[in-house]
Design a protein around this motif. Sequence first.
Motif: not given
Length: 373
Positions: A277-284
């Motif tokens: 299962q892939p995952a995205l990482v978003l940093d604000f």
Amino acid sequence: MIVCAQCGEHNVGGAEFCGACGTFLEWEKEPVGAAQGSAGAAQQVTAGQSSGAQPPGVQASGAQAVAAHQVPAQEGRSTPVAGPAPAATPAQPAPVQPAAVQPGAQQPAPARPQPKLTERRQAQPGDLICGRCGDSNPPTRNFCSTCGDSLAAATVVETTWWRRLFPRKDRTVAAGTRNRARRGGAVRKGVGRAVQLVLLVAVLLLGALYWLVDPFRSTVNGAVTGTVEDVRGVFDAKLEPVRPTAVSATAELPDHPAALVADNASNTHWAAPADPQPALVLDFGKRVDLAKAIVRSGVGADFQSAHRPQRLHLVYSTGRTHDVDLADTPDPQEVALANSEGADRVEVHVTGLHRSLSGSDVAISEIEFFAQK
């Protein structure tokens, strides 16, 4: 109407027990008119006996008996005085011979008494419901009209909420005055019908204009849309779009990196192998309070060429999580977010898939985040 012999209370015709004292009314159930008629006949008979007068039939029979015993007078002889008339012997009735009965003939059976059904009262607001038999009684009664039980602890029928807000006006007219409400009511009804007719014609005309005239239809649609947006802006929380400063992924294809998921373009997409299962990482880059997200699933140009996310598991930098379910559609989907207070980074894990018929990768075209101001 039945008058109670115990206390004199006037009760309705279907009552079985007195409403004032609870006495059973079946023993002396006599209407008011019949009771008055029998009392008048009794007074006439008593008056005749006290005056000493005899009925006309008795006087006539006495005179005929005296005339029958008188002897006609002859010349030169004294007329004897008639003595008292003997008592008349009553005539014996003629014997009645029984009529012949044919063999097998049956005498008609007498009519069997039918049970009387008491008409039940429909429950009205303010009525008293008897706790013993459940019958409805007017609020003026002290005892149930069906079973005679006391109504001291009876349940009161509540008035409907709309009747409490709009109570009925007392339209009782005092004696000797003219009821002017009838004339006014007729006038109001006529005016109301005229107004309804005018409104109906106006609605029909506006509907015809809406369907036949394109500029009018466009104007109406624009006005309705603007009004809906204005009302929604008043009640909805003020949101602003927030863009991540950095985007990475646990897996990605060379031609479709993770940065394409936040490039504000729907003709590009992020793609990665579905297993694991892939995952995205978003940093604000700052603390945000995410409240909404808009997700475009799959490949925009060829929707069925790759798997689409069915569930997203969001993990915030604060350690709190939130799950989002998505439909299998190429249209943008608006989802609500929670538990993101004070977070500056979010991980988007793809934990469920809408399977593709040909592809083996999972793809997301775009994700937009909105935070409260």
